[in-house]
Enzyme design. Structure first.
Site, PDB file in Angstrom:
ATOM      1  N   GLY A   1       4.779  -0.278  -2.592  1.00  0.00           N
ATOM      2  CA  GLY A   1       4.383   0.686  -1.611  1.00  0.00           C
ATOM      3  C   GLY A   1       5.121   1.992  -1.789  1.00  0.00           C
ATOM      4  O   GLY A   1       6.284   2.029  -2.139  1.00  0.00           O
ATOM      5  N   GLU A   2       4.404   3.038  -1.531  1.00  0.00           N
ATOM      6  CA  GLU A   2       4.959   4.381  -1.604  1.00  0.00           C
ATOM      7  C   GLU A   2       5.275   4.883  -0.211  1.00  0.00           C
ATOM      8  O   GLU A   2       4.665   4.463   0.766  1.00  0.00           O
ATOM      9  CB  GLU A   2       3.962   5.331  -2.283  1.00  0.00           C
ATOM     10  N   GLU A   3       6.213   5.810  -0.129  1.00  0.00           N
ATOM     11  CA  GLU A   3       6.550   6.442   1.142  1.00  0.00           C
ATOM     12  C   GLU A   3       6.344   7.940   1.013  1.00  0.00           C
ATOM     13  O   GLU A   3       6.580   8.520  -0.033  1.00  0.00           O
ATOM     14  CB  GLU A   3       8.003   6.155   1.515  1.00  0.00           C
TER      15      GLU A   3
END
Length: 98
Positions: A1-3
């Site tokens: 997952g990216e933020e």
């Protein structure tokens, strides 16, 4: 997952919550087709307000990060809002009702 982070000048917590819920629900309703299989997409979102006492750009990002991880720990695909406790000495990443 990216933020990633989004700054919403003038929107306040309610405006941020409204945008976050639109984003969350649209992603949840938009599976991606990959190699013939539908892949569900969800998002966990942490929201924090800018405070006059913030002395660095990292301060609100750190609060949003606390709320983000509370959303993930709460079951993912959720929105959590960082709220200062009344004594302001500790935090409570609470969730507003939908």
């Amino acid at each position: 997952g990216e933020e990633f982070a989004i700054l919403l000048p003038g929107e306040g917590i309610e405006g941020a919550l409204e945008l976050a819920e639109r984003l969350r629900s649209r992603l949840e309703a938009s599976p991606v087709l990959s190699d013939g299989a539908l892949i569900s997409i969800t998002v966990s979102i942490g929201i924090a307000a800018l405070l006059q006492t913030d002395d660095t750009a990292d301060a609100p990002l750190q609060r949003a990060d606390v709320a983000l991880y509370a959303a993930k720990e709460g079951g993912r695909n959720r929105i959590r809002i960082y709220q200062l406790a009344p004594d302001r000495s500790r935090s409570d990443p609470g969730q507003l009702p939908s």
